[in-house]
Design an enzyme around this catalytic site. Structure first.
Site, short mmCIF file in Angstrom:
data_model
loop_
_atom_site.label_atom_id
_atom_site.label_comp_id
_atom_site.label_asym_id
_atom_site.label_seq_id
_atom_site.Cartn_x
_atom_site.Cartn_y
_atom_site.Cartn_z
CG ASP A 149 -2.33 0.46 0.92
OD1 ASP A 149 -2.48 1.68 0.76
OD2 ASP A 149 -3.26 -0.35 0.84
CG HIS A 181 -5.53 3.43 0.56
ND1 HIS A 181 -5.11 2.13 0.48
CD2 HIS A 181 -6.84 3.41 0.19
CE1 HIS A 181 -6.10 1.35 0.07
NE2 HIS A 181 -7.17 2.11 -0.11
CG ASN A 282 -14.25 0.45 -4.55
OD1 ASN A 282 -14.66 -0.44 -3.83
ND2 ASN A 282 -13.23 1.20 -4.24
CB SER A 371 -9.58 -0.31 -0.14
OG SER A 371 -8.94 -0.16 -1.35
#
Length: 539
Positions: A149, A181, A282, A371
């Site tokens: 990430d 994130h 998504n 996520s």
């Protein structure tokens, strides 16, 4: 809802477009000594970073041609390597029957951390059933979870949780998350609850975190960097007891998984024994992202818990990507809560400063997306592995799917086998492997095709275009840009630092990669210049 949660502020819906520039390839490690006579390739003119795969014999020949180059990086996780090569060298490699593909830059739009239809909620561990595990002394203690990430800020609830990692972004520290994130993802796995008097915790608060930082403040990178981060996790699995690898990122590519380099990388980690959890994306009905489309990994969609502890009113989040995959495979495998999630904040990060109304107190933040569903499953796996450390990843996948609770009125194309149920998981018998008899990816496909619509031509702008509007990039989620729900929202995996000591490790031993050359000297020192990852998919 908990008293703290009643005081949570709602975020103002805001959409910011960020630019991701993925593209420059890794510069690389010092080469391992050859066990065969060295062959020098003809080299002249400008060089381009390429990814090379093929048969074992052809790859060995190819290595003899280019291993002398300082940019050479061996990538057994995809049964190949990368290198900066001239046109003449590329021609020689192709003549050997090797698959040669160039890395290309991409641009994507950023995600929206704006307001959703529910108050912020931190009850997902209760909905998942993690609290019953904690009551029985199972909190994931000692199990390593690697997170590819934007880094993990080792402050607040995550102080002391990050035991190792590597910064591939060039910012200098894997415990600095200048985007925000990765810290949020990590908090859903192992947040301690310190900043909320135990009210906001991750699913496995006793687990250890390994931060593989592939993006900086602008959030951009390329496929090769993700592949190398996967390789690092496998390399250090024994040292850090890494049993789980989470990727809350992806692309919208439809390249067949049997040839795709990203798919080949996550399969390599799976073959090495890691449990790999990947966010589905998504994109709603727009389809499952990559590498979530790979049949081996555990693909996780998002449910909406309605901010209630009971599961009877749970439904599928409208943004959660649905199957089947482009190849017709059934995905996702299961779902976990992914809307109005509260997790760890990275103060001063891009997300933090762009969406101040999504802050929850001084330590937390709010977001939605697959996520944040995938790392809950990663945390559940850590609980199971503390309870039964000898389970294989194939058995664990089967147990997760068999113990999931089907949601009423939700099609299997959206929920897979149902919603995560940790008490049932911990009580489950060992299940047969759902991966038995599957084909494997050879990684011979195009890196550019692996990046899907993130390729430079046709950068989406906000929600104007039909491809990027609405449910796919709505405010409820890190749905963002295109590392679907792994939405590497953007700005630039620029970087300079695949340097050194991190690649020395004991884990690249011959048992894992059947090779004579994976000694510790081979992985010291690299240069990975230029990254660009954020925008594509921090799902």
């Amino acid at each position: 809802m908990l008293p703290l949660q009643r005081r949570l502020r709602r975020a103002v819906p805001t959409l910011v477009t960020l630019t991701l520039s993925l593209g420059v390839a890794p510069a690389a490690h010092a080469a391992a000594p050859d066990r065969v006579p060295s062959v020098t390739a003809t080299s002249s003119g400008p060089t381009t970073t390429i990814l090379v795969t093929g048969s074992a014999a052809a790859v060995l020949q190819g290595k003899q041609l280019v291993r002398h180059d300082s940019s050479f990086t061996d990538l057994p996780v995809i049964r190949g390597f990368s290198v900066k090569a001239s046109a003449a060298e590329r021609a020689q490699l192709i003549a050997l029957g090797l698959n040669v593909t160039e890395n290309v830059p991409v641009s994507v739009a950023d995600a929206d951390w704006g307001q959703d239809s529910h108050d912020a909620s931190a009850i997902y561990p209760q909905v998942d059933g993690a609290t019953s595990a904690w009551a029985n002394g199972i909190d994931g203690k000692g199990v390593g979870v690697a997170v590819i990430d934007t880094g993990i800020s080792d402050t607040g609830d995550l102080a002391g949780k990050v035991i190792d990692g590597y910064d591939f972004s060039g910012e200098g520290s894997y415990t600095t998350d200048s985007f925000g994130h990765g810290t949020f993802v990590a908090g859903t796995i192992a947040g301690s609850g310190t900043g909320s008097e135990g009210a906001i915790k991750g699913v496995a608060p006793g687990a250890n975190l390994v931060a593989l930082k592939v993006a900086g403040a602008d959030g951009s990178s390329d496929v090769l960097r993700v592949i190398t981060a996967v390789q690092w996790a496998v390399n250090h699995a024994a040292k850090d007891n890494i049993r789980v690898l989470n990727l809350s990122l992806g692309t919208d590519s439809t390249q067949d998984w049997r040839i795709d380099p990203l798919d080949a990388a996550v399969e390599g980690a799976w073959r090495a024994g890691l449990v790999v959890t990947v966010a589905a994306g998504n994109n709603g009905s727009g389809g499952i992202g990559k590498p979530a489309d790979d049949p081996y990994v555990i693909t996780v969609g998002a449910s909406d818990d309605g901010t209630t502890l009971g599961t009877d009113d749970d439904s599928i989040a409208p943004f959660s990507s649905t199957g089947p995959t482009a190849a017709g495979l059934a995905k996702p495998d299961l779902v976990a809560p992914g809307t109005h999630i509260v997790s760890s904040r990275s103060p001063g990060s891009t997300v933090d400063t762009t969406y101040p109304d999504s802050e929850v107190g001084s330590s937390y933040f709010r977001g939605s997306g697959t996520s944040f569903a995938a790392p809950q499953v990663a945390g559940a796996v850590a609980l199971l592995l503390q309870q039964r450390p000898n389970l294989t990843n194939n058995h664990i996948k089967g147990m997760l799917m068999r113990s999931a609770v089907p949601l009423p009125d939700a099609p299997t194309t959206a929920q897979g086998q149902g919603e995560l149920n940790i008490p049932a998981l911990l009580a489950a018998d060992t299940a047969p492997s759902p991966n038995k008899g599957l084909d494997t990816s050879d990684g011979s496909g195009s890196v550019a095709a692996s990046q899907g619509s993130l390729a430079d031509a046709g950068k989406p702008t906000g929600g104007d275009s039909t491809a990027w509007n609405s449910t796919a990039w709505n405010s409820t989620a890190w749905n963002s840009t295109a590392w679907n729900d792994a939405a590497w929202n953007s700005t630039a995996w620029n970087s300079t630092a695949w340097n050194s000591t991190a690649w020395n490790s004991t884990a690249w031993n011959s048992t894992a990669w059947n090779s004579t050359a994976w000694n510790s000297t081979a992985w010291n020192s690299i240069a990975w210049t230029s990254m660009g990852f954020w925008s594509t998919a921090w799902n």
